[in-house]
Design a protein around this motif. Structure first.
Motif, short mmCIF file in Angstrom:
data_model
loop_
_atom_site.label_atom_id
_atom_site.label_comp_id
_atom_site.label_asym_id
_atom_site.label_seq_id
_atom_site.Cartn_x
_atom_site.Cartn_y
_atom_site.Cartn_z
N LEU A 128 0.82 -1.21 0.00
CA LEU A 128 0.00 0.00 0.00
C LEU A 128 0.86 1.26 0.00
O LEU A 128 0.48 2.28 -0.58
CB LEU A 128 -0.93 0.00 1.22
CG LEU A 128 -1.98 -1.11 1.27
CD1 LEU A 128 -2.75 -1.05 2.59
CD2 LEU A 128 -2.94 -0.99 0.09
N ARG A 129 2.01 1.20 0.65
CA ARG A 129 2.88 2.38 0.74
C ARG A 129 3.73 2.57 -0.52
O ARG A 129 4.15 3.70 -0.80
CB ARG A 129 3.81 2.25 1.94
CG ARG A 129 3.12 2.34 3.28
CD ARG A 129 4.08 1.97 4.41
NE ARG A 129 5.19 2.90 4.52
CZ ARG A 129 5.32 3.82 5.48
NH1 ARG A 129 4.38 3.92 6.41
NH2 ARG A 129 6.37 4.60 5.54
N ASP A 245 10.14 2.94 13.62
CA ASP A 245 10.01 3.53 12.28
C ASP A 245 10.32 2.51 11.20
O ASP A 245 10.90 2.83 10.15
CB ASP A 245 10.92 4.75 12.14
CG ASP A 245 12.40 4.39 12.28
OD1 ASP A 245 12.71 3.32 12.84
OD2 ASP A 245 13.24 5.18 11.83
N PHE A 246 9.93 1.26 11.42
CA PHE A 246 10.28 0.15 10.54
C PHE A 246 9.91 0.43 9.09
O PHE A 246 10.72 0.25 8.17
CB PHE A 246 9.59 -1.12 11.04
CG PHE A 246 9.80 -2.32 10.17
CD1 PHE A 246 11.06 -2.87 10.01
CD2 PHE A 246 8.72 -2.92 9.53
CE1 PHE A 246 11.24 -4.00 9.22
CE2 PHE A 246 8.91 -4.04 8.73
CZ PHE A 246 10.16 -4.58 8.57
N ALA A 312 -0.26 6.58 9.36
CA ALA A 312 0.56 6.54 10.58
C ALA A 312 0.01 5.52 11.57
O ALA A 312 0.76 4.75 12.18
CB ALA A 312 0.61 7.93 11.21
N ALA A 313 -1.32 5.50 11.72
CA ALA A 313 -1.93 4.53 12.64
C ALA A 313 -1.74 3.10 12.14
O ALA A 313 -1.50 2.18 12.93
CB ALA A 313 -3.42 4.84 12.81
N LEU A 314 -1.83 2.91 10.83
CA LEU A 314 -1.62 1.57 10.27
C LEU A 314 -0.19 1.10 10.51
O LEU A 314 0.04 -0.07 10.85
CB LEU A 314 -1.92 1.57 8.77
CG LEU A 314 -3.38 1.78 8.35
CD1 LEU A 314 -3.49 1.86 6.84
CD2 LEU A 314 -4.26 0.67 8.90
N ALA A 315 0.78 2.00 10.34
CA ALA A 315 2.18 1.62 10.57
C ALA A 315 2.40 1.24 12.02
O ALA A 315 3.09 0.24 12.31
CB ALA A 315 3.10 2.77 10.16
N ARG A 316 1.82 2.02 12.96
CA ARG A 316 1.98 1.68 14.38
C ARG A 316 1.35 0.32 14.68
O ARG A 316 1.91 -0.49 15.42
CB ARG A 316 1.35 2.77 15.25
CG ARG A 316 2.14 4.07 15.28
CD ARG A 316 1.64 4.97 16.39
NE ARG A 316 0.25 5.36 16.19
CZ ARG A 316 -0.15 6.44 15.52
NH1 ARG A 316 0.77 7.24 14.95
NH2 ARG A 316 -1.42 6.74 15.38
N LEU A 322 3.99 -7.14 14.47
CA LEU A 322 5.27 -7.81 14.29
C LEU A 322 5.96 -8.03 15.64
O LEU A 322 6.57 -9.07 15.87
CB LEU A 322 6.17 -6.98 13.37
CG LEU A 322 5.71 -6.88 11.91
CD1 LEU A 322 6.59 -5.90 11.14
CD2 LEU A 322 5.72 -8.24 11.24
N ALA A 323 5.86 -7.02 16.51
CA ALA A 323 6.46 -7.17 17.83
C ALA A 323 5.80 -8.29 18.62
O ALA A 323 6.47 -9.04 19.33
CB ALA A 323 6.35 -5.84 18.59
#
Length: 481
Positions: A128-129, A245-246, A312-316, A322-323
């Motif tokens: 998407l990015r 900031d992966f 930004a919310a999707l990335a977080r 992943l974590a």
């Protein structure tokens, strides 16, 4: 049921694939049945029955929640409009849910929402990015085309049977290989034909340029995500940290042409390894060749990535997912937050990881990088490279011959590149960029991708270009490094 020859062949191969895949369970069931008769222990029959029922029971009752995070039309109207437009062009009428996942993935699966038959489209955040609107439309069209194929020709069942049997060949011991390999080879053209047809559908809707661009960019994304991204995670998890900031770091790495070139080579090498014909997708080169004459769809979709209003919310959310997979405590603040883009280059190179120079020194019996590198180059030139590779990576001996040879070359390439990098860094060469340790700038200003140079030497057996690069530095370095 359609009993045309093509359909009959598809279903016959599917039945044969499933029969071989379940052969171990059948043998076990027969052995336990015999033991039950001999020992009059009927309870022994419960084990094979339970084994045979475990899969269907899990499929029926163990689906659990839908994967990913919902991308609602009100939150991402541009994406929703694109997906609906593609679905209309393909002719998909059922409700379609769109959900984001953290990795490089695009897939379509059935679901029931409030009792209504629906589909769930999973899209990886890196896609998407990174993909343009037209390329993303091509990816969506490709996945929706598979749904039509599954209804018309049963290709989904064939693909499931192939995947099930291929899993039986993943371990060190492969007793089913003599039976499985011919079936996988015979059925591969059928699933490849379905993939090429889906590509053609994608090109019809989004245009040939977009379809080719999506294939190339997705292959690079996969290689960078696995080669750099997963390595960052593995290194930071060891330190009880995570990269907040992966995805920004992935975007920055993808802007480096050396990273893209390395990823393209990696994708091509991965395509070349298919010892049992188990790959469900044709090689990217073949898929791109098949789209050579695909028509354009001028003006249908844009040439820039879609805006993500909740990006930004999707990335977080994806970082937290992943974590969680890595068992890193993010929410409670126990893990250290790391910003990859703020780290110095040396630290990034450390996180990026390199094959172990210590292992190469130990295997070759040398104490310094230069003679160890010479030992690798000599082995490659003399035809002893695969033997050295098995000493460096003993697990190679358990692989199929084709995979053993290909992965052996990768082991030799990694070892020689690491040693060559150490030699040249000592001689005054410096890292050219932030992301790759083996793209170096010479004191005279030349930039050399050592990995590309060594890859060519290992594949051709001609080590002269590497030795030529070494000559002036061998005199200054001597034995110590």
């Amino acid at each position: 049921m359609d009993i045309r020859p093509s359909s009959l062949r598809t279903w016959s191969l599917t039945a044969a694939l499933l029969a071989v895949a379940w052969l171990p369970q059948a043998v076990l069931a027969a052995a336990l049945a015999g033991a039950a008769l001999v020992w009059r222990a009927e309870w022994l029959l419960l084990a094979p029955v339970a084994a045979l029922l475990a899969g269907p029971v899990r499929a029926a009752f163990g689906r659990g929640p839908l994967p990913g995070r919902a991308l609602r039309p009100a939150e991402e109207p541009e994406l929703a409009a694109l997906v609906r437009d593609v679905a209309d062009r393909v002719g998909l009428r059922r409700p379609l849910l769109v959900r984001v996942v953290p990795d490089v993935q695009a897939s379509l699966g059935p679901a029931r929402v409030d009792g209504t038959p629906s589909y769930v489209l999973l899209l990886g955040l890196p896609l998407l990015r990174t993909l343009t609107e037209a390329e993303l439309a091509s990816v969506v069209a490709h996945e929706l085309a598979h749904e039509q194929q599954a209804r018309a020709r049963g290709t989904a069942v064939l693909g499931f049977a192939r995947e099930l049997l291929a899993e039986r060949l993943a371990g060190y011991l492969r007793p089913l290989a003599p039976l499985a390999a011919p079936l996988l080879r015979a059925s591969q053209p059928l699933v490849w034909r379905a993939e090429l047809a889906a590509d053609a559908q994608a090109a019809r809707i989004a245009g040939g340029t977009a379809a080719v661009g999506a294939l190339r960019r997705t292959a690079v994304l996969h290689a960078v995500y696995e080669g750099l991204g997963e390595t960052w995670w593995a290194a930071l998890v060891e330190e009880d940290a995570f990269p907040e900031d992966f995805y920004d770091a992935l975007d920055a790495a993808l802007a480096d042409p050396h990273v893209v070139a390395r990823a393209a080579r990696t994708a091509a090498a991965d395509d070349a390894v298919d010892p049992y014909a188990s790959a469900g997708h044709p090689p990217f080169a073949r898929r791109i060749e098949a789209l050579a004459d695909a028509p354009e769809a001028a003006g249908a979709y844009g040439t820039a990535p879609l805006p993500l209003r909740t990006g930004a919310a999707l990335a977080r959310w994806c970082v937290r997912e992943l974590a969680e997979l890595e068992e890193v405590e993010v929410i409670d603040g126990e893990a250290t937050r790391v910003r990859l883009l703020d780290l110095p280059a040396d630290r990034l190179h450390q996180l990026g990881g390199t094959p172990g120079l210590d292992l190469l020194l130990r295997v070759t019996g040398e104490q310094h990088p230069l003679p160890a590198l010479t030992a690798v180059l000599d082995a490659v030139a003399d035809g002893r490279g695969q033997q050295l590779a098995r000493h460096l990576e003993p697990g190679l001996r358990w692989l199929a011959a084709e995979a053993r040879t290909a992965l052996g070359r990768e082991v030799l390439t990694g070892a020689a590149t690491t040693a060559l990098t150490a030699v040249l860094r000592t001689a005054g060469w410096t890292c050219t960029g932030r992301w790759l340790t083996s793209v170096l700038t010479a004191p005279d200003g030349r930039t050399v991708d050592l990995h590309a140079l060594v890859t060519e030497a290992v594949h051709t057996g001609d080590t002269r270009p590497v030795r030529t690069l070494l000559d002036p530095h061998a005199r200054t370095e001597g034995a110590p490094a």
